[in-house]
Scaffold this motif. Sequence first.
Motif, PDB file in Angstrom:
ATOM      1  N   TYR A   1     -12.790  -3.830 -12.028  1.00  0.00           N
ATOM      2  CA  TYR A   1     -11.379  -3.195 -11.562  1.00  0.00           C
ATOM      3  C   TYR A   1     -11.402  -2.137 -10.603  1.00  0.00           C
ATOM      4  O   TYR A   1     -10.768  -2.239  -9.478  1.00  0.00           O
TER       5      TYR A   1
ATOM      6  N   ALA B   1      -1.713  -1.222 -15.463  1.00  0.00           N
ATOM      7  CA  ALA B   1      -2.861  -1.925 -14.885  1.00  0.00           C
ATOM      8  C   ALA B   1      -4.200  -1.670 -15.569  1.00  0.00           C
ATOM      9  O   ALA B   1      -4.798  -2.723 -15.660  1.00  0.00           O
TER      10      ALA B   1
ATOM     11  N   ASP C   1      -9.205  10.081  -8.754  1.00  0.00           N
ATOM     12  CA  ASP C   1     -10.096   9.145  -8.173  1.00  0.00           C
ATOM     13  C   ASP C   1     -11.068  10.186  -6.933  1.00  0.00           C
ATOM     14  O   ASP C   1     -12.293   9.836  -6.746  1.00  0.00           O
TER      15      ASP C   1
ATOM     16  N   SER D   1      -1.939  -1.033  -9.650  1.00  0.00           N
ATOM     17  CA  SER D   1      -2.529   0.188  -9.442  1.00  0.00           C
ATOM     18  C   SER D   1      -2.095   0.762  -8.162  1.00  0.00           C
ATOM     19  O   SER D   1      -1.654   2.008  -7.917  1.00  0.00           O
ATOM     20  N   ARG D   2      -2.034  -0.195  -6.981  1.00  0.00           N
ATOM     21  CA  ARG D   2      -1.532   0.390  -5.773  1.00  0.00           C
ATOM     22  C   ARG D   2      -0.169   0.623  -5.686  1.00  0.00           C
ATOM     23  O   ARG D   2       0.301   1.717  -5.054  1.00  0.00           O
TER      24      ARG D   2
ATOM     25  N   THR E   1      -9.941  -2.174  -6.709  1.00  0.00           N
ATOM     26  CA  THR E   1      -8.958  -1.109  -6.227  1.00  0.00           C
ATOM     27  C   THR E   1      -9.656  -0.367  -5.282  1.00  0.00           C
ATOM     28  O   THR E   1      -9.217   0.804  -4.952  1.00  0.00           O
ATOM     29  N   ARG E   2     -10.672  -0.744  -4.753  1.00  0.00           N
ATOM     30  CA  ARG E   2     -11.533  -0.017  -3.720  1.00  0.00           C
ATOM     31  C   ARG E   2     -11.861   1.504  -4.199  1.00  0.00           C
ATOM     32  O   ARG E   2     -11.895   2.350  -3.383  1.00  0.00           O
ATOM     33  N   ARG E   3     -12.221   1.692  -5.439  1.00  0.00           N
ATOM     34  CA  ARG E   3     -12.835   2.789  -5.832  1.00  0.00           C
ATOM     35  C   ARG E   3     -14.431   2.751  -5.962  1.00  0.00           C
ATOM     36  O   ARG E   3     -14.945   2.679  -7.075  1.00  0.00           O
TER      37      ARG E   3
ATOM     38  N   GLU F   1      -0.650   2.942 -12.846  1.00  0.00           N
ATOM     39  CA  GLU F   1      -2.043   3.115 -13.558  1.00  0.00           C
ATOM     40  C   GLU F   1      -2.366   2.572 -14.971  1.00  0.00           C
ATOM     41  O   GLU F   1      -3.239   1.921 -15.174  1.00  0.00           O
TER      42      GLU F   1
ATOM     43  N   THR G   1       0.988  -1.193  -0.012  1.00  0.00           N
ATOM     44  CA  THR G   1      -0.042  -0.017  -0.079  1.00  0.00           C
ATOM     45  C   THR G   1       0.881   1.237   0.062  1.00  0.00           C
ATOM     46  O   THR G   1       0.402   2.134  -0.848  1.00  0.00           O
TER      47      THR G   1
ATOM     48  N   ARG H   1      -4.778  -4.891  -9.476  1.00  0.00           N
ATOM     49  CA  ARG H   1      -4.915  -4.225  -8.206  1.00  0.00           C
ATOM     50  C   ARG H   1      -3.375  -3.830  -7.717  1.00  0.00           C
ATOM     51  O   ARG H   1      -3.278  -2.750  -7.290  1.00  0.00           O
ATOM     52  N   ARG H   2      -2.482  -4.532  -7.792  1.00  0.00           N
ATOM     53  CA  ARG H   2      -1.304  -4.602  -7.189  1.00  0.00           C
ATOM     54  C   ARG H   2      -0.455  -3.494  -7.906  1.00  0.00           C
ATOM     55  O   ARG H   2       0.126  -2.483  -7.589  1.00  0.00           O
TER      56      ARG H   2
END
Length: 434
Positions: A209, A311, A184, A303-304, A213-215, A308, A11, A300-301
Amino acid sequence: MSTSTIENIETSSAAPKLPPRAIAPAAWWTIVLAGVVAGAYYLVQVLEHRQVMMHLIDLSVYQIAGDRVSHHVSVYDSPLLGDTRGVWEFVYTPFAALIFVPLRWLHGDLYTLVGGLGNFAMLAVACWTALSMLGYRRDRRTAVAAVAVAGLLLWCEPIRQSMAFGQINILLLLIVIVDMALPDTSRWKGVLTGVAAGIKLTPAFFVLYLLVTRRYRAAATAVGALVATLVVGFAVLPKDSLTFWTGAFMDPQRVGVPANLSNESLRGLIARSVGVEGTHQLLWLAGAAAMAAVCLYLARRLSRAGHELPAVVCVGVTMTAVSPFSWVHHWVWLAPLLVYLGDLALRRRGLVAPLGFLATAIVVSGGVLVVFDPTLVSVFDFAARAHPTLLYRNAYIWLTVVLLAVTALGLRRITNSERSSLGAKDEEWMLSAK
């Protein structure tokens, strides 16, 4: 080291916001000159072989769909051209049929101009967006470079085929990549993805996706935009909407048989390898689910970690691979993949990145084959002349598998490097404590 610690490292490894960078002058001039030459040669080919390079037959089908809507004729009851099931049937949503209505007023040179230059302009904007996602300045030099890159990408076979057919795939690529490039914090992030899914269902994969990615707000916005397109479709075309959403969108015969030689998807590979009877469906569903899961995990990884564009490209390419039916011109996400690999080739030392870019370019640049043999319009034509057919006929699937594998290895190397760095810091702290 515990799993939670690894998660914290991952993270925190998101790349800091770096100032925009400029394209080096030597690289900029090389790209511009190469783009001008490639674009000029493509234009010559179009003028000499218009019926092959710019026939716009799919744009004509969209035009017929728009004409049917304006005359209150169903777009699903019969093929738009001819009367053969699975050939020229309308496979998009009722909302898509509505946005095709303005096409009915295009004729003659204006029709060709919109079909050709319109797609090229959208490709150039998509390239500019990809470059901005890589951290380049959003200035005039980058805009010129983006147009030149678009000129080079005219020899990427999926782009070339989309241009020839007047396909909608470049538009879908553009609106999704622009949406993914939004910060975001933007309240509009997700709208364009939802609209893209409202035109053609496959971009809905990007909602997954956004979720992984928690969006969550962007994902909810995308779903809301998709629902809005459904509401518009039912309000204007209630009968066609009922036909489409109660079964037509799941009818595989509307597109064609899975074993079709032009079906460059995982399902096509399996159907041609083991046949369409027995375990074909189960193998495809299991394989598609596994590939999608691996893709979303890796994306996901990426993007973190602040990567971007790769991803998003990973998601776009995999989305095409797991789709039930993917024509060559559906693989337009290979274009931003080439942009990313080209950037790596310019910035990384050594031969690995340039060789990776070159190998990918060879696989996807079927249009270049006409320089050597005019009868070879696609890399897939090798299937009729050479063996093993399983390799050539499914080149894009294998390219996707390699992409996922290389991404996984790259992320593993980053994680190992972070572990070593953390271990060194822990050792230094322990020594200072003594």
